[in-house]
Design a protein around this motif. Structure first.
Motif, PDB file in Angstrom:
ATOM      1  N   GLY A 311       0.631  -1.090   0.066  1.00 26.49           N
ATOM      2  CA  GLY A 311       0.064  -0.036   0.148  1.00 26.49           C
ATOM      3  C   GLY A 311       0.798   1.277  -0.003  1.00 26.49           C
ATOM      4  N   CYS A 312       1.988   1.291   0.184  1.00 27.17           N
ATOM      5  CA  CYS A 312       2.990   2.381   0.032  1.00 27.17           C
ATOM      6  C   CYS A 312       3.544   2.631  -1.252  1.00 27.17           C
ATOM      7  CB  CYS A 312       4.320   2.188   0.937  1.00 27.17           C
ATOM      8  SG  CYS A 312       3.895   1.694   2.557  1.00 27.17           S
ATOM      9  N   PRO A 313       2.983   3.938  -1.720  1.00 27.07           N
ATOM     10  CA  PRO A 313       3.608   4.537  -3.260  1.00 27.07           C
ATOM     11  C   PRO A 313       5.038   4.897  -3.208  1.00 27.07           C
ATOM     12  CG  PRO A 313       2.329   6.093  -1.969  1.00 27.07           C
ATOM     13  CD  PRO A 313       2.776   5.086  -1.062  1.00 27.07           C
ATOM     14  N   MET A 314       5.943   3.706  -3.355  1.00 29.03           N
ATOM     15  CA  MET A 314       7.304   4.050  -3.404  1.00 29.03           C
ATOM     16  C   MET A 314       7.630   4.342  -4.852  1.00 29.03           C
ATOM     17  SD  MET A 314       8.909   0.521  -1.583  1.00 29.03           S
ATOM     18  CE  MET A 314       8.256   0.442   0.336  1.00 29.03           C
ATOM     19  N   LYS A 315       8.667   5.596  -4.900  1.00 28.71           N
ATOM     20  CA  LYS A 315       8.920   6.019  -6.158  1.00 28.71           C
ATOM     21  C   LYS A 315      10.277   5.489  -6.694  1.00 28.71           C
ATOM     22  CE  LYS A 315       5.457   8.854  -6.537  1.00 28.71           C
ATOM     23  NZ  LYS A 315       4.398   7.883  -7.468  1.00 28.71           N
ATOM     24  N   LYS A 316      10.766   5.438  -7.710  1.00 34.77           N
ATOM     25  CA  LYS A 316      11.899   5.198  -8.345  1.00 34.77           C
ATOM     26  C   LYS A 316      13.119   6.090  -7.381  1.00 34.77           C
ATOM     27  CE  LYS A 316      14.638   5.024 -12.656  1.00 34.77           C
ATOM     28  NZ  LYS A 316      15.915   5.478 -12.274  1.00 34.77           N
ATOM     29  N   ASP A 317      14.214   5.208  -6.974  1.00 37.71           N
ATOM     30  CA  ASP A 317      15.149   6.021  -6.448  1.00 37.71           C
ATOM     31  C   ASP A 317      14.757   6.370  -4.878  1.00 37.71           C
ATOM     32  OD1 ASP A 317      17.024   5.233  -8.194  1.00 37.71           O
ATOM     33  OD2 ASP A 317      16.994   7.618  -9.297  1.00 37.71           O
ATOM     34  N   ASP A 318      13.753   6.169  -4.063  1.00 38.74           N
ATOM     35  CA  ASP A 318      13.512   6.200  -2.902  1.00 38.74           C
ATOM     36  C   ASP A 318      14.612   5.036  -2.225  1.00 38.74           C
ATOM     37  OD1 ASP A 318      11.592   7.970  -3.027  1.00 38.74           O
ATOM     38  OD2 ASP A 318       9.763   6.643  -2.626  1.00 38.74           O
ATOM     39  N   TRP A 319      14.885   5.535  -0.965  1.00 35.73           N
ATOM     40  CA  TRP A 319      15.559   4.688  -0.251  1.00 35.73           C
ATOM     41  C   TRP A 319      14.614   3.589   0.489  1.00 35.73           C
ATOM     42  CZ3 TRP A 319      20.612   4.747  -0.611  1.00 35.73           C
ATOM     43  CH2 TRP A 319      21.368   5.760  -0.958  1.00 35.73           C
ATOM     44  N   VAL A 320      15.020   2.443   0.770  1.00 31.28           N
ATOM     45  CA  VAL A 320      14.310   1.372   1.601  1.00 31.28           C
ATOM     46  C   VAL A 320      15.624   0.834   2.417  1.00 31.28           C
ATOM     47  CG1 VAL A 320      13.238  -0.526   1.797  1.00 31.28           C
ATOM     48  CG2 VAL A 320      12.824   0.705  -0.160  1.00 31.28           C
ATOM     49  N   LEU A 321      15.242   1.415   3.743  1.00 29.77           N
ATOM     50  CA  LEU A 321      16.022   0.893   5.010  1.00 29.77           C
ATOM     51  C   LEU A 321      15.541  -0.593   5.417  1.00 29.77           C
ATOM     52  CD1 LEU A 321      18.574   1.978   6.239  1.00 29.77           C
ATOM     53  CD2 LEU A 321      16.823   2.850   8.189  1.00 29.77           C
ATOM     54  N   LEU A 322      16.602  -1.291   5.244  1.00 28.19           N
ATOM     55  CA  LEU A 322      16.129  -2.845   5.292  1.00 28.19           C
ATOM     56  C   LEU A 322      16.411  -3.425   6.647  1.00 28.19           C
ATOM     57  CD1 LEU A 322      14.752  -4.807   3.515  1.00 28.19           C
ATOM     58  CD2 LEU A 322      16.879  -5.424   2.488  1.00 28.19           C
ATOM     59  N   GLY A 323      15.582  -3.235   7.826  1.00 28.37           N
ATOM     60  CA  GLY A 323      15.921  -3.555   8.925  1.00 28.37           C
ATOM     61  C   GLY A 323      16.079  -5.007   9.470  1.00 28.37           C
ATOM     62  N   PHE A 324      16.968  -5.544   9.178  1.00 28.40           N
ATOM     63  CA  PHE A 324      17.161  -6.959   9.777  1.00 28.40           C
ATOM     64  C   PHE A 324      16.955  -6.957  11.212  1.00 28.40           C
ATOM     65  CE2 PHE A 324      19.273  -7.058   5.789  1.00 28.40           C
ATOM     66  CZ  PHE A 324      18.587  -7.946   5.056  1.00 28.40           C
ATOM     67  N   PRO A 325      17.775  -5.976  11.691  1.00 32.51           N
ATOM     68  CA  PRO A 325      17.549  -5.969  13.547  1.00 32.51           C
ATOM     69  C   PRO A 325      16.100  -5.782  13.847  1.00 32.51           C
ATOM     70  CG  PRO A 325      19.307  -4.635  12.697  1.00 32.51           C
ATOM     71  CD  PRO A 325      18.618  -4.931  11.307  1.00 32.51           C
ATOM     72  N   ALA A 326      15.280  -4.992  13.092  1.00 32.60           N
ATOM     73  CA  ALA A 326      13.851  -4.818  13.406  1.00 32.60           C
ATOM     74  C   ALA A 326      13.167  -6.261  13.282  1.00 32.60           C
ATOM     75  CB  ALA A 326      13.470  -3.573  12.666  1.00 32.60           C
ATOM     76  N   ALA A 327      13.532  -6.901  12.055  1.00 34.83           N
ATOM     77  CA  ALA A 327      12.860  -8.070  11.408  1.00 34.83           C
ATOM     78  C   ALA A 327      13.077  -9.005  12.628  1.00 34.83           C
ATOM     79  CB  ALA A 327      13.327  -8.721  10.263  1.00 34.83           C
ATOM     80  N   ASN A 328      14.397  -9.065  13.314  1.00 34.79           N
ATOM     81  CA  ASN A 328      14.549  -9.978  14.284  1.00 34.79           C
ATOM     82  C   ASN A 328      13.778  -9.673  15.626  1.00 34.79           C
ATOM     83  OD1 ASN A 328      16.690 -11.657  12.860  1.00 34.79           O
ATOM     84  ND2 ASN A 328      18.176 -10.475  13.795  1.00 34.79           N
ATOM     85  N   ARG A 329      13.111  -8.751  15.798  1.00 36.77           N
ATOM     86  CA  ARG A 329      12.252  -8.498  17.080  1.00 36.77           C
ATOM     87  C   ARG A 329      10.845  -8.677  16.754  1.00 36.77           C
ATOM     88  NH1 ARG A 329      14.811  -6.104  21.714  1.00 36.77           N
ATOM     89  NH2 ARG A 329      17.194  -5.938  21.255  1.00 36.77           N
ATOM     90  N   ASP A 330      10.460  -9.006  15.424  1.00 38.06           N
ATOM     91  CA  ASP A 330       8.976  -9.171  15.284  1.00 38.06           C
ATOM     92  C   ASP A 330       8.384 -10.329  15.889  1.00 38.06           C
ATOM     93  OD1 ASP A 330       6.662  -9.335  13.987  1.00 38.06           O
ATOM     94  OD2 ASP A 330       7.212  -9.359  11.909  1.00 38.06           O
ATOM     95  N   PRO A 331       7.460 -10.011  16.774  1.00 38.44           N
ATOM     96  CA  PRO A 331       6.533 -10.992  17.685  1.00 38.44           C
ATOM     97  C   PRO A 331       5.831 -11.967  16.688  1.00 38.44           C
ATOM     98  CG  PRO A 331       5.678  -8.978  17.823  1.00 38.44           C
ATOM     99  CD  PRO A 331       6.983  -8.620  17.159  1.00 38.44           C
ATOM    100  N   LYS A 332       5.710 -11.514  15.397  1.00 34.64           N
ATOM    101  CA  LYS A 332       5.087 -12.566  14.324  1.00 34.64           C
ATOM    102  C   LYS A 332       5.949 -13.436  14.034  1.00 34.64           C
ATOM    103  CE  LYS A 332       0.950 -10.584  12.659  1.00 34.64           C
ATOM    104  NZ  LYS A 332       0.788  -9.193  12.348  1.00 34.64           N
ATOM    105  N   ALA A 333       7.420 -13.326  14.001  1.00 32.55           N
ATOM    106  CA  ALA A 333       8.176 -14.251  13.603  1.00 32.55           C
ATOM    107  C   ALA A 333       9.103 -15.195  14.646  1.00 32.55           C
ATOM    108  CB  ALA A 333       9.464 -13.571  12.816  1.00 32.55           C
ATOM    109  N   PHE A 334       9.160 -14.513  15.877  1.00 31.78           N
ATOM    110  CA  PHE A 334       9.936 -15.194  16.802  1.00 31.78           C
ATOM    111  C   PHE A 334       8.866 -15.293  18.164  1.00 31.78           C
ATOM    112  CE2 PHE A 334      12.761 -13.234  14.160  1.00 31.78           C
ATOM    113  CZ  PHE A 334      13.754 -14.288  13.891  1.00 31.78           C
TER     114      PHE A 334
END
Lengths: 410, 68
Positions: A311-334
């Motif tokens: 649902g997010c309208p991402m534009k060409k050359d926008d940054w995406v910060l890929l938070g592996f540390p945040a993913a590691n704290r996701d209660p749906k995954a751990f």
């Protein structure tokens, strides 16, 4: 260099609302990002910012995994968020500035296969005695002191010592290595006209090392990269230099941060420290939980073309910060994601990334982390934080303690 | 009674995260690139099934499959 970064940070507007104005160099994020990420995960879960030319920060494991595995919509041309995308010294595809981390398919797999054998468990495990000796060299210097610094006296020295040996650089240059890492990873907020020239000494240093290895080939990774053939041709010099930058930058403050975070945790959790002292066979399991809970590395991508993501309208050359540390704290995954469980048996963490860009040095990082912890707690079975206020954290995309004052207990 | 229980790694999915051969070195090994490989034909016994499942549940890439 630290004066420059302090000045550039001082001019920044503090973040009021991380959902619409995130900044991973904001002091609140640097000091303790976890409550911020938890809040974003519940409320957003993709945060946006206009800073750095615009970017997104997804906070769930599902989203992070999905982006990491989608090299069609998300490119690795740049993986460190800076103010100026495509600076004047930018090296375009397919090689990119630091192959293979800055490469996309199909060139990526060619550049990756070149270096994977050097970082496979066989050659890496052979380094264990040398890593153990390096740890003990620094522990010997700390012995007998009541107050030591787990970061400045110990963690910061282990990875540069290993990486300089692998690349065949003079080990006494480790101060230069740390300056290079600081420039690439920490000084991201400088205007490009200030930041650009700072790269010149780094280029000169690598030129010098490459020239020396061409004149005096030897059994190390630099000579290997200069001589390896892909499809009957040697690698371009720019490719060799870029891969050396990658190995140096990605191999140093990442593992330094992981070692520091583990010591920081043990200083604050005497029950976990006692458990590992008494059951050293548990350390490899604990290493995975240190990696999950204190994952040091966040990578970035650029949006390849306009794309709607959750649902997010991402534009060409926008940054995406890929938070592996945040993913590691996701209660749906751990299960119990926000609890550090020293003997957690099921631990599918993403500390080394997911998909084709999985950290090439993960076997080495694990080995360094395990040996550094083993030797530290063997030498110092009891220790605590000397002053909790005095701990400082590296800003930006690699997070770990820098100043880590400890009191060694009898 | 079904056939033997077997474990396999999908080489298209495996990225060399290295968890399987660390957790269950008797069942998994690594190749020259550091990717995980199954030792032998992957047949599991009642003794090794649980360890293979533990390795499976630790694979970040979901590349390990156990089939009965």
């Amino acid at each position: 260099m630290s004066d420059i970064v302090d000045e550039s940070m001082a001019h920044k507007v503090p973040v009021q609302d991380f959902t619409s104005d995130w900044d991973h160099t904001d002091p609140r994020w640097v000091n303790d990002p976890y409550p911020i990420w938890e809040d974003l995960r519940e409320r957003c879960p993709v945060a946006h910012t206009e800073r750095y030319g615009g970017g997104w920060f997804p906070t769930t494991h599902e989203m992070v995994s999905s982006i990491a595995n989608d090299t069609e919509h998300f490119t690795s041309r740049m993986v460190v968020v800076v103010n100026n995308k495509y600076p004047p010294n930018f090296i375009p595809a397919p090689i990119g500035g630091a192959p293979p981390i800055t490469s996309d398919p199909p060139f990526h797999s060619i550049a990756r296969r070149v270096i994977l054998p050097a970082f496979a468990p066989g050659p890496v495990n052979a380094l264990e005695p040398q890593i153990r000796a390096l740890c003990n060299k620094h522990l010997d210097q700390m012995a007998g002191h009541e107050f030591v610094d787990g970061g400045m006296d110990y963690a910061q020295f282990i990875p540069p010592g290993v990486i300089s040996t692998m690349l065949g650089f003079p080990p006494e240059d480790d101060e230069i290595f740390r300056d290079i890492v600081h420039l690439v990873l920490d000084l991201i907020d400088l205007p490009s006209e200030v930041r650009g020239p700072l790269f010149e000494p780094m280029s000169e240093y690598f030129t010098k090392q490459i020239d020396d290895h061409i004149e005096n080939p030897r059994d190390d990774l630099t000579s290997y990269l200069l001589n390896v053939e892909v499809g009957g041709r040697k690698l371009e010099r720019q490719h060799v230099a870029g891969t050396m930058v990658l190995i140096l930058v990605a191999g140093i403050d990442t593992t330094w941060s992981a070692i520091g975070s583990a010591i920081w945790h043990l200083a604050r959790h005497p029950e976990d420290l006692a458990r590992l002292v008494n059951e050293p066979e548990l350390i490899p399991v604990a290493v995975e939980e240190f990696l999950r809970f204190y994952a040091p590395v966040t990578m970035a991508r650029l949006v390849a073309e306009d794309y709607e993501f959750f649902g997010c309208p991402m534009k060409k050359d926008d940054w995406v910060l890929l938070g592996f540390p945040a993913a590691n704290r996701d209660p749906k995954a751990f299960a119990d994601a926000d609890r550090f469980i020293v003997d957690r048996a099921v631990n599918r963490h993403a500390a080394f990334g997911l998909g084709i860009h999985r950290c090439v040095g993960s076997n080495l990082a694990r080995l360094e982390l395990r040996v550094a912890i083993e030797e530290f707690i063997t030498r110092f079975p009891r220790f605590e934080l000397a002053e909790s206020d005095a701990v400082t954290w590296a800003p930006g995309q690699v997070r770990g303690p820098r100043q880590l004052p400890l009191r060694i207990l009898p | 009674m079904g056939g033997p229980v077997k474990v396999r790694i999908d080489p298209e999915i495996c990225q060399g995260q290295g968890r399987c051969f660390s957790i269950a070195p008797g069942i998994f090994d690594f190749d020259d690139l550091g990717n995980g490989v199954v030792i032998g034909d992957g047949t599991l016994t009642s003794d090794t099934l649980e360890l293979a499942r533990l390795a499976q549940s630790n694979c970040p890439e979901h590349a390990i499959f156990i089939e009965e």
